[in-house]
Design an enzyme around this catalytic site. Structure first.
Site, mmCIF file in Angstrom:
data_model
loop_
_atom_site.group_PDB
_atom_site.id
_atom_site.type_symbol
_atom_site.label_atom_id
_atom_site.label_comp_id
_atom_site.label_asym_id
_atom_site.label_seq_id
_atom_site.Cartn_x
_atom_site.Cartn_y
_atom_site.Cartn_z
ATOM 1 N N HIS A 91 0.809 -1.220 -0.038
ATOM 2 C CA HIS A 91 -0.041 -0.033 0.021
ATOM 3 C C HIS A 91 0.941 1.270 -0.067
ATOM 4 C CE1 HIS A 91 -4.223 -1.472 0.116
ATOM 5 N NE2 HIS A 91 -3.703 -2.236 1.463
ATOM 6 N N CYS A 143 0.202 2.520 -4.759
ATOM 7 C CA CYS A 143 -0.713 3.767 -4.891
ATOM 8 C C CYS A 143 0.191 5.183 -4.636
ATOM 9 C CB CYS A 143 -1.977 3.616 -4.448
ATOM 10 S SG CYS A 143 -3.362 2.466 -5.108
#
Length: 313
Positions: A91, A143
């Site tokens: 993440h 991301c």
């Protein structure tokens, strides 16, 4: 015996966050596959590749402190001519920034398994320590990974290439944890009522927290960006985009990160040396053909943009 100045060193980190609301499926597979590519295709010795994952049977977990420890150790070992590589699959997030130099007033960070964020300021400080003549390549399949080395020059990104098509694929999950979710998680542990994420991270991790939270914003602005530094960032997407984690058949063994997979396809299909720019452009093309809307980016000096990917110069 390996000659001085010819080492290839790698740190590979995969975080799946199993049994949490933020669970991903392909990140450990990404770094296991990349390890094999490094050995088979790019001449890395297995003993010079350190693997950190949050698999249930891992003896050492990829916490923020541990990731920074192994990256610092890798940089400490570096000599002119060495090739350093950090591959992260997990993440990413964006956090509010008070720094005048930040577009959109946001900073980029990766999210280790313990949520002790590693920010663009930390990566800038690492890159600044790399000896002249060595290179430090970061591939971040996460991301908001565009701009993850603070102040690094954009070679391929939102200003240099227009966005292509919109997504035509059913993405299993995006590799992002919203800032609000991270704040809620940390505040539930510290029991401190503040929206300042640095307060929570410093309370929980102390000196192991990111430099981004211990240095005043004006001092962060003064951290030099060396004109021809040795940092090279291949990001899975632009800073305002998400990267995909795919588990199309519900089979954990076949799950993958879209960008990691695209880079591995490019390297396996091209036996000759490829420049950093070629790897990113070809990976963009693979993702576009597969129907993804994320746009990998390249940040580096002009010379490094055209130098061979993970090869001695």
């Amino acid at each position: 015996m390996e000659k001085v100045g010819s080492k290839k060193l790698a740190v590979l980190v995969g975080c799946n966050y199993a049994n949490t609301p933020n669970e991903l499926h392909g990140c450990i597979n990404d770094v296991l596959a990349m390890r094999q590519v490094l050995i088979d295709r790019l001449g890395f010795e297995p003993c010079n590749i350190q693997l950190l994952t949050d698999a249930t049977d891992s003896l050492v977990m990829p916490t923020g402190a541990k990731i920074k420890e192994v990256l610092n150790h890798m940089v400490d070992q570096a000599q002119p001519g060495d090739v350093l590589y950090f591959h992260y699959s997990g993440h990413g997030t964006r956090i509010p920034s008070n720094r005048r130099t930040r577009p959109f007033h946001l900073d980029e960070a990766i999210v280790p398994c313990d949520f002790n964020l590693i920010t663009d300021v930390d990566f800038r400080n690492l890159v600044n320590r790399v000896p002249k003549g060595a290179t430090f390549t970061i591939l971040s399949d996460s991301c908001h990974s565009g701009g993850l080395i603070d102040k690094e020059k954009e070679q391929i990104g939102p200003s240099s290439l227009p966005p292509s098509s919109t997504s035509t694929i059913n993405i299993t999950k995006s590799k992002t944890i919203p800032f609000e979710s991270i704040l809620h998680h940390l505040s539930s542990i510290t029991n401190i009522n503040t929206s300042d994420i640095g307060t929570h991270l410093l309370e929980l991790f102390g000196a192991a927290a990111s430099d981004r939270f211990s240095l005043p914003s004006h001092e962060q602005d003064l951290i030099p960006s060396l004109h021809e530094d040795n940092g090279i960032l291949l990001s899975g997407c632009q800073a305002n985009e998400t990267s995909a984690d795919m588990n199309p058949h519900g089979d954990e063994g076949k799950a993958y990160g879209a960008f990691s997979n695209a880079v591995q396809i490019v390297l396996k299909e091209n036996a000759n040396d490829l420049s950093n720019k070629e790897v990113v452009l070809m990976a963009r093309n693979v993702l576009q053909k597969q129907g993804f809307e994320q746009h990998p980016c390249l940040y580096s000096s002009d010379d490094h943009a055209n130098s061979p990917f993970l090869k001695q110069i």
